[in-house]
Design an enzyme around this catalytic site. Structure first.
Site, short mmCIF file in Angstrom:
data_model
loop_
_atom_site.label_atom_id
_atom_site.label_comp_id
_atom_site.label_asym_id
_atom_site.label_seq_id
_atom_site.Cartn_x
_atom_site.Cartn_y
_atom_site.Cartn_z
N PHE A 1 -21.11 -4.23 -5.11
CA PHE A 1 -22.21 -3.27 -5.06
C PHE A 1 -21.86 -2.24 -3.97
CE2 PHE A 1 -25.31 -4.17 -8.37
CZ PHE A 1 -24.56 -5.12 -9.03
N LEU B 214 -23.37 7.31 1.67
CA LEU B 214 -24.49 7.39 2.61
C LEU B 214 -24.15 6.95 4.04
CD1 LEU B 214 -27.54 7.95 2.96
CD2 LEU B 214 -27.92 5.53 2.45
N SER C 122 -16.45 -2.91 -10.02
CA SER C 122 -17.52 -2.17 -9.35
C SER C 122 -18.82 -2.24 -10.15
CB SER C 122 -17.10 -0.70 -9.24
OG SER C 122 -18.19 0.09 -8.84
N ASP D 276 0.85 -1.20 0.00
CA ASP D 276 0.00 0.00 0.00
C ASP D 276 0.88 1.24 0.00
OD1 ASP D 276 -2.13 1.97 0.73
OD2 ASP D 276 -3.29 0.14 1.04
N TYR E 25 -14.05 7.29 -13.28
CA TYR E 25 -13.72 6.18 -12.38
C TYR E 25 -14.26 4.86 -12.95
CZ TYR E 25 -14.52 2.94 -8.49
OH TYR E 25 -14.60 1.81 -7.71
N LYS F 198 -12.39 1.29 -14.50
CA LYS F 198 -12.68 -0.11 -14.13
C LYS F 198 -13.06 -0.94 -15.37
CE LYS F 198 -12.13 0.11 -9.65
NZ LYS F 198 -11.08 -0.65 -8.96
N ASN G 155 -3.39 5.62 -12.07
CA ASN G 155 -3.39 4.78 -10.88
C ASN G 155 -4.08 3.43 -11.14
OD1 ASN G 155 -3.28 4.14 -8.03
ND2 ASN G 155 -3.16 6.34 -7.72
N ASN H 277 -4.69 6.60 0.63
CA ASN H 277 -6.05 6.73 1.15
C ASN H 277 -6.28 5.79 2.34
OD1 ASN H 277 -8.59 8.01 0.99
ND2 ASN H 277 -9.48 6.17 0.07
P1 NAD Z 1 -9.67 2.36 -0.18
O1 NAD Z 1 -9.30 3.67 -0.77
O2 NAD Z 1 -10.05 2.30 1.25
O3 NAD Z 1 -8.50 1.31 -0.42
C1 NAD Z 1 -7.62 1.36 -1.53
C2 NAD Z 1 -6.21 1.27 -0.98
O4 NAD Z 1 -5.31 1.31 -2.08
C3 NAD Z 1 -5.85 2.43 -0.06
O5 NAD Z 1 -5.27 1.92 1.12
C4 NAD Z 1 -4.83 3.24 -0.88
O6 NAD Z 1 -3.88 3.87 -0.05
C5 NAD Z 1 -4.23 2.17 -1.77
N1 NAD Z 1 -3.70 2.64 -3.05
C6 NAD Z 1 -4.31 3.46 -3.94
N2 NAD Z 1 -3.52 3.62 -5.02
C7 NAD Z 1 -2.40 2.88 -4.80
C8 NAD Z 1 -1.23 2.62 -5.55
N3 NAD Z 1 -1.03 3.20 -6.75
N4 NAD Z 1 -0.29 1.81 -5.03
C9 NAD Z 1 -0.47 1.24 -3.82
N5 NAD Z 1 -1.57 1.45 -3.06
C10 NAD Z 1 -2.52 2.25 -3.55
O7 NAD Z 1 -10.84 1.75 -1.10
P2 NAD Z 1 -11.75 0.49 -0.85
O8 NAD Z 1 -13.12 0.96 -0.56
O9 NAD Z 1 -11.09 -0.47 0.07
O10 NAD Z 1 -11.78 -0.11 -2.33
C11 NAD Z 1 -10.89 -1.12 -2.73
C12 NAD Z 1 -11.12 -1.39 -4.21
O11 NAD Z 1 -12.50 -1.74 -4.41
C13 NAD Z 1 -10.86 -0.18 -5.11
O12 NAD Z 1 -10.23 -0.64 -6.28
C14 NAD Z 1 -12.24 0.35 -5.42
O13 NAD Z 1 -12.29 1.00 -6.65
C15 NAD Z 1 -13.07 -0.92 -5.41
N6 NAD Z 1 -14.50 -0.69 -5.09
C16 NAD Z 1 -14.83 -0.06 -3.93
C17 NAD Z 1 -16.17 0.20 -3.65
C18 NAD Z 1 -16.59 0.93 -2.41
O14 NAD Z 1 -17.72 1.45 -2.36
N7 NAD Z 1 -15.75 0.99 -1.35
C19 NAD Z 1 -17.18 -0.20 -4.55
C20 NAD Z 1 -16.80 -0.86 -5.72
C21 NAD Z 1 -15.45 -1.10 -5.97
N1 UFG Z 2 -27.22 9.56 -0.58
C1 UFG Z 2 -27.94 10.55 0.06
N2 UFG Z 2 -27.25 11.43 0.84
C2 UFG Z 2 -25.90 11.37 1.00
C3 UFG Z 2 -25.18 10.34 0.34
C4 UFG Z 2 -25.89 9.45 -0.45
O1 UFG Z 2 -29.15 10.64 -0.07
O2 UFG Z 2 -25.32 12.20 1.72
C5 UFG Z 2 -27.98 8.57 -1.40
C6 UFG Z 2 -27.58 8.59 -2.87
O3 UFG Z 2 -28.32 9.55 -3.57
C7 UFG Z 2 -27.88 7.14 -3.27
C8 UFG Z 2 -27.59 6.33 -2.00
O4 UFG Z 2 -27.64 7.28 -0.93
O5 UFG Z 2 -29.25 7.01 -3.56
C9 UFG Z 2 -26.23 5.67 -2.00
O6 UFG Z 2 -25.23 6.64 -2.28
P1 UFG Z 2 -23.67 6.33 -2.04
O7 UFG Z 2 -22.92 7.58 -2.38
O8 UFG Z 2 -23.45 5.75 -0.69
O9 UFG Z 2 -23.35 5.15 -3.08
P2 UFG Z 2 -23.48 5.10 -4.66
O10 UFG Z 2 -24.42 3.98 -4.97
O11 UFG Z 2 -23.78 6.41 -5.24
O12 UFG Z 2 -22.00 4.72 -5.12
C10 UFG Z 2 -21.20 3.72 -4.47
C11 UFG Z 2 -19.73 4.10 -4.64
C12 UFG Z 2 -19.34 4.00 -6.09
C13 UFG Z 2 -19.66 2.63 -6.61
C14 UFG Z 2 -21.13 2.32 -6.38
C15 UFG Z 2 -21.43 0.90 -6.80
O13 UFG Z 2 -19.51 5.41 -4.16
O14 UFG Z 2 -17.95 4.20 -6.21
O15 UFG Z 2 -21.46 2.46 -5.00
O16 UFG Z 2 -20.57 0.02 -6.18
F1 UFG Z 2 -19.39 2.58 -7.91
#
Ligand code: NAD
Ligand code: UFG
Length: 331
Positions: A177, A199, A124, A31, A148, A152, A99, A35
């Site tokens: 999801f 949310l 995602s 890592d 973003y 993906k 990235n 973030n």
């Molecule tokens: P996160 O930001 O908490 O974790 C990602 C980690 O990767 C962080 O610790 C960051 O420091 C590290 N990182 C970023 N760029 C890097 C690099 N170039 N080299 C080494 N380390 C690096 O995010 P997360 O929520 O744990 O998500 C993990 C993965 O899942 C991501 O690829 C994200 O796109 C995907 N994803 C997340 C969600 C979500 O809602 N959390 C939904 C769908 C997909």
């Molecule tokens: N919402 C609110 N108020 C807020 C935040 C969110 O009403 O302050 C609502 C949004 O409008 C949506 C729901 O809550 O209806 C969920 O919103 P999130 O922002 O929590 O999640 P999203 O579904 O928009 O997106 C998330 C991640 C994306 C990912 C997606 C599917 O942020 O990166 O889920 O995995 F792509």
């Protein structure tokens, strides 16, 4: 098995590290902490009773990644590292493609040089774009609607070409999801800096009194109560999904894609109610206009993952909310 988790100190990576380690795998984290916090490593040690090896560095550094793969005799890689903020991706698309896409290409190169055949990739649900039908299955057309999501989607296309070039590879894309919740100890969880965009982190900060009220983005969607509907999956169910996928990769090769969700949608107001029930606190809300780029409803069809991976999400909304409350106590 010896497993490398890129982005392993992040939200989903750290929870997956716990699940894999408890199942007997040797886990190595990479890592760059762009973030995440280094304190996560101490927290992981408290949960597991052992120190997980962690290399600080960038997944785009091919020499470093190659060295880690070889020094730790890695058998499989789970690739979490990447940038994930939809809004930010419009401001900084080059950072997102560098990235996410370049990072993955570098990782693939290092894996090829090191003869490592197994990769699990964090994709995602965002790559489905505006749902054409619900629940969304893996055959649903893909059409990313933000940089973003496009990063993906590009990666999934690259993975398909790479898998086709070498039948001995096993590459699995997991389309998450909405991951929410925290580890039951409350020691690790989702800790976004600044004002949360998502949310559940936002609701939890309202409950703590750090934010005054939740802005509900739209109550005029074509959903049962008019607010947005999503498929919220407990992060430990997601972590278990990675463990199940790892078992699957031991018996299979080729390219595979799975939705990881619960199969059930919940509205914003249902999530607020669940949090109020779990916390005993009132979450004040303010109805606002729809947020740009949001869809009305998005939830997964999960039969394929249930069947092939022998995995199912089991934790309910109450478990999700209590785990978030527990994490707040330790933050
Ligand atoms: P996160 O930001 O908490 O974790 C990602 C980690 O990767 C962080 O610790 C960051 O420091 C590290 N990182 C970023 N760029 C890097 C690099 N170039 N080299 C080494 N380390 C690096 O995010 P997360 O929520 O744990 O998500 C993990 C993965 O899942 C991501 O690829 C994200 O796109 C995907 N994803 C997340 C969600 C979500 O809602 N959390 C939904 C769908 C997909
Ligand atoms: N919402 C609110 N108020 C807020 C935040 C969110 O009403 O302050 C609502 C949004 O409008 C949506 C729901 O809550 O209806 C969920 O919103 P999130 O922002 O929590 O999640 P999203 O579904 O928009 O997106 C998330 C991640 C994306 C990912 C997606 C599917 O942020 O990166 O889920 O995995 F792509």
């Amino acid at each position: 098995m010896n497993i490398l988790l890129t982005g392993g100190a992040g939200y989903i990576g750290s929870h997956t590290a716990v699940a894999l380690s408890e199942a007997g795998h040797e886990v190595v984290l990479l890592d760059n902490f762009c973030n995440s916090q280094k304190s996560v490593l101490d927290r992981l040690e408290r949960i597991l009773g052992e120190v997980l090896p962690c290399v600080e560095g960038d997944v785009r550094d091919t020499v470093l990644v190659t060295r880690i793969l070889q020094d730790y005799k890695i058998d499989a890689v789970i690739h979490f590292a990447g940038l994930k903020a939809v809004g930010e991706s419009f401001q900084k698309p080059i950072d997102y493609f560098d990235n996410n896409v370049s990072g993955t290409v570098n990782l693939l190169r290092a894996m090829r040089v090191s003869n490592i055949k197994t990769l699990i990739f964090s994709s995602s649900a965002t790559i489905y774009g505006v749902p054409q039908y619900l629940p969304i299955d893996e055959r649903h057309p893909t059409k990313a609607i933000n940089p973003y999501g496009r990063s993906k989607l590009h990666i999934e296309e690259i993975l398909a070409d790479v898998a086709a070039s070498d039948p001995s590879l096993c590459i699995v894309s997991l389309r998450y999801f909405n991951p929410v919740g925290a580890h039951e100890t409350g020691l690790i969880g989702e800790d976004p800096g600044g004002t949360p965009n998502n949310l559940m982190p936002y609701i939890s900060q309202v409950a703590l009194g750090k934010l005054l009220c939740l802005n509900v983005y739209g109550n005029d969607y074509d959903t049962p109560d008019g607010t947005g509907v999503r498929d919220y999956i407990h992060v430990m169910d997601l972590a278990d999904g990675h463990l199940a996928t790892l078992n699957f990769t031991e018996r299979n090769s080729g390219l595979h894609t799975y939705n990881l969700g619960t199969g059930k949608g919940n509205s914003v107001l249902e999530m607020v109610k669940a949090f109020e029930d779990a916390s005993g606190k009132t979450i004040p809300i303010n109805i606002k206009a729809r947020r740009a780029g949001d869809v009305a409803a998005c939830y997964a069809r999960v039969d394929k993952a249930n069947f092939d991976l022998n995995w199912k999400a089991t934790r309910n909304l109450q478990k999700i909310c209590t785990s978030i409350l527990n994490f707040q106590k330790h933050s």
